[in-house]
Design an enzyme around this catalytic site. Structure first.
Site, short mmCIF file in Angstrom:
data_model
loop_
_atom_site.label_atom_id
_atom_site.label_comp_id
_atom_site.label_asym_id
_atom_site.label_seq_id
_atom_site.Cartn_x
_atom_site.Cartn_y
_atom_site.Cartn_z
N PRO A 188 -5.02 0.61 18.88
CA PRO A 188 -4.69 -0.18 17.34
C PRO A 188 -4.59 0.91 16.43
O PRO A 188 -4.50 0.66 15.15
CB PRO A 188 -5.87 -1.32 17.03
CG PRO A 188 -6.93 -0.70 17.99
CD PRO A 188 -6.46 0.01 19.16
N HIS A 232 0.90 -1.23 0.00
CA HIS A 232 -0.08 -0.05 0.05
C HIS A 232 0.88 1.32 0.00
O HIS A 232 1.69 1.54 0.83
CB HIS A 232 -0.88 -0.05 1.33
CG HIS A 232 -2.07 -1.13 0.99
ND1 HIS A 232 -3.25 -0.83 1.57
CD2 HIS A 232 -2.19 -2.02 0.31
CE1 HIS A 232 -4.29 -1.70 1.41
NE2 HIS A 232 -3.54 -2.50 0.45
N TYR A 269 -9.55 5.37 7.09
CA TYR A 269 -9.59 5.88 8.52
C TYR A 269 -10.74 6.84 8.51
O TYR A 269 -10.51 7.99 7.77
CB TYR A 269 -8.44 6.47 8.91
CG TYR A 269 -7.42 5.16 9.14
CD1 TYR A 269 -7.07 4.70 10.44
CD2 TYR A 269 -6.51 5.06 8.17
CE1 TYR A 269 -6.28 3.78 10.75
CE2 TYR A 269 -5.53 4.11 8.37
CZ TYR A 269 -5.50 3.23 9.48
OH TYR A 269 -4.42 2.41 9.69
N LYS A 325 0.54 0.06 15.17
CA LYS A 325 1.95 0.06 15.49
C LYS A 325 2.23 -1.17 16.50
O LYS A 325 3.36 -1.67 16.65
CB LYS A 325 2.04 1.37 16.52
CG LYS A 325 2.13 2.49 15.57
CD LYS A 325 3.48 2.50 14.59
CE LYS A 325 3.10 3.48 13.38
NZ LYS A 325 3.49 2.76 12.25
N TYR A 364 3.44 6.71 10.14
CA TYR A 364 2.66 5.53 9.85
C TYR A 364 3.60 4.52 8.98
O TYR A 364 3.46 3.22 9.29
CB TYR A 364 1.67 6.17 8.73
CG TYR A 364 0.51 5.01 8.58
CD1 TYR A 364 -0.51 5.17 9.31
CD2 TYR A 364 0.61 4.24 7.52
CE1 TYR A 364 -1.65 4.18 9.07
CE2 TYR A 364 -0.47 3.25 7.18
CZ TYR A 364 -1.20 3.01 7.97
OH TYR A 364 -2.41 2.17 7.78
C1 PHB Z 1 -6.49 -4.14 10.56
O1 PHB Z 1 -6.39 -4.47 9.45
O2 PHB Z 1 -6.85 -4.92 11.40
C2 PHB Z 1 -5.96 -3.02 10.80
C3 PHB Z 1 -5.29 -1.96 9.88
C4 PHB Z 1 -5.02 -0.82 10.29
C5 PHB Z 1 -5.19 -0.54 11.62
C6 PHB Z 1 -5.60 -1.23 12.66
C7 PHB Z 1 -6.06 -2.46 12.17
O3 PHB Z 1 -4.62 0.83 12.08
#
Ligand code: PHB
Ligand code: APR
Length: 395
Positions: free
Chosen positions: A295, A74, A203, A299, A387
């Site tokens: 989450p 990505h 997000y 990280k 990130y």
């Molecule tokens: C996930 O795919 O479980 C996931 C992806 C990004 C995040 C948190 C969880 O920031």
């Protein structure tokens, strides 16, 4: 059964398994002791965004063939607020860096397969673990394995047994300092075999709460919704989940959202936690045993990987000259990086979630900050840099 080793690793999550692989390559003999079965460990669903530094460690170990075949590279992600999506171009903002979407479960499986193929010593479904002598010359570990006593003598113990494990609790209260923040909400996650709504992660900040559109593959989606901390999961039918998610998305994403039966559904609490120091006597903590991040930003696994990389270096140096400075330096090095990731995860969580029903002022401030983030190259570069992962060499 009795065994003598240089290092006993407690816990076969990603931290313990990766440490085992690194110690094996360094010629340090070790055992791995886990309370659960391998199947149980593999059934836990966790985040799946790997920083370049994490991929590099797996590359160096020769354990990334499947990751490069099946993982999704990505180059960016979307922030959705005030009903519109804005792309954060990770590659352009970080001079070519990227992340790989590959489930933690898959990383765990690759590490387990490597261990099994090399015949490295692992004890699963171990009961009644006790550890003595962490402040003496030698550590003695006792447990029950397959109904019989198991005794292990080790020079050092790696506490990789997660947040609820035993090892952190062995550090005397007078030595251990903990820092904690519990958030007033959790994440309700759903895994479903439907095409992801977008090629990249989204997000979402909405007045109705946070949402995240993620994925495990081009045919398997992982979605999350912010829910109250004490939410009852039985109140969430699949239909309700899809309808609330759709309501938090922009009109185009809502239209394109593919729905289907969930294959996993669970609620995870959100917490920030750090325990200091990460070394006491012959015990060294790594991963979730020492720290938890919420989450948002994924990280947790990446931090476990950098801990373990530093730990393997410290152990290799210690077995050469038995100088305690290597072990103390391990804790200091890790905690620097840990606090950087704690700050980022806390900030990203605070920016994206609804903290109270009547927090309209905070909602407006979040929207103003998000607007600044996507317009200012300085601000979006700071987000992107964190990130994709701050350099491991900074610690
Ligand atoms: C996930 O795919 O479980 C996931 C992806 C990004 C995040 C948190 C969880 O920031
Ligand atoms: N004896 C043996 N094993 C134990 C004990 C015990 N007393 N207590 C806990 N364990 C095991 C757990 O069963 C688990 O398999 O330790 C392991 C810890 O694994 P994780 O919780 O996955 O922690 P870690 O390996 O540090 O992984 C860090 O994975 O958990 C995610 O969000 C976390 O992404 C982060 C990363």
């Amino acid at each position: 059964m009795h065994q003598r080793v240089q290092v006993a690793i407690i816990g076969a999550g990603p931290s313990g398994l990766l440490l085992g692989a690194l110690l094996d390559r360094a010629g340090i003999d070790h055992v791995l002791i886990e309370r659960q079965s391998p199947e149980y460990v593999l059934s836990r669903i966790r985040a799946g965004v790997l920083e370049q530094g994490t991929v590099d460690v797996l590359d160096q170990l020769g354990l990334s063939i499947r990751l490069h075949r099946e993982g999704l590279v990505h180059h960016g992600f979307d922030l959705l607020f005030e009903g519109k999506r804005h792309r954060i171009d990770l590659q352009a903002l970080t001079r070519g860096k990227q992340v790989v979407v590959y489930g933690q479960t898959e990383v765990t499986k690759d590490l387990m397969d490597d261990r099994a193929s090399k015949g490295l010593s692992s004890y699963y479904e171990v009961e009644g673990l006790s550890i003595q002598g962490l402040d003496a010359d030698q550590v003695e570990i006792n447990a029950i394995y397959q109904g019989a006593p198991l005794r292990i003598h080790a020079d050092l113990v790696a506490g990789c047994d997660g947040f609820h494990g035993l090892c952190r609790k062995l550090i005397p209260e007078s030595v251990l300092r903990t820092y904690e923040k519990v958030y007033p909400f959790g994440w309700l996650g759903v895994l479903a075999d439907v095409k992801p709504v977008s090629d990249e992660l989204i997000y979402v900040n909405s007045p109705k709460g946070f949402a995240l559109c993620s994925m495990r593959s081009t045919t398997r989606s992982r979605y999350y919704l912010q829910v109250p901390a004490n939410e009852d999961i039985t109140a969430w039918s699949d239909d309700r989940f899809w309808s609330v998610l759709s309501d938090r998305l922009d009109p185009q994403a809502a239209k394109e959202l593919m729905t289907g039966p969930s294959i996993e559904k669970s609620i995870a609490p959100l917490r920030s936690f750090v325990a200091e120091p990460m070394r006491w006597g012959r015990l060294l903590l790594a991963g979730d045993a020492a720290h938890i991040v919420p989450p948002t930003g994924a990280k947790g696994l990446n931090l476990a990987v950098s801990d373990v990389r530093y730990l393997a270096e410290a152990l290799t140096a210690w077995f050469k000259d038995h100088h305690d400075k290597h072990l103390d330096r391990y804790s200091q090095r890790c905690l620097k990086r840990v606090w950087r990731a704690e700050r980022f995860s806390w900030w990203f969580t605070s920016l994206m979630h609804r903290f109270a029903d009547d927090a309209d002022f905070e909602q407006k401030i979040q929207e103003a900050e998000l607007d600044y983030l996507v317009r200012s190259q300085a601000a979006s570069s700071a987000l992107a840099e964190n990130y994709v992962g701050l350099p491991m060499e900074w610690s």
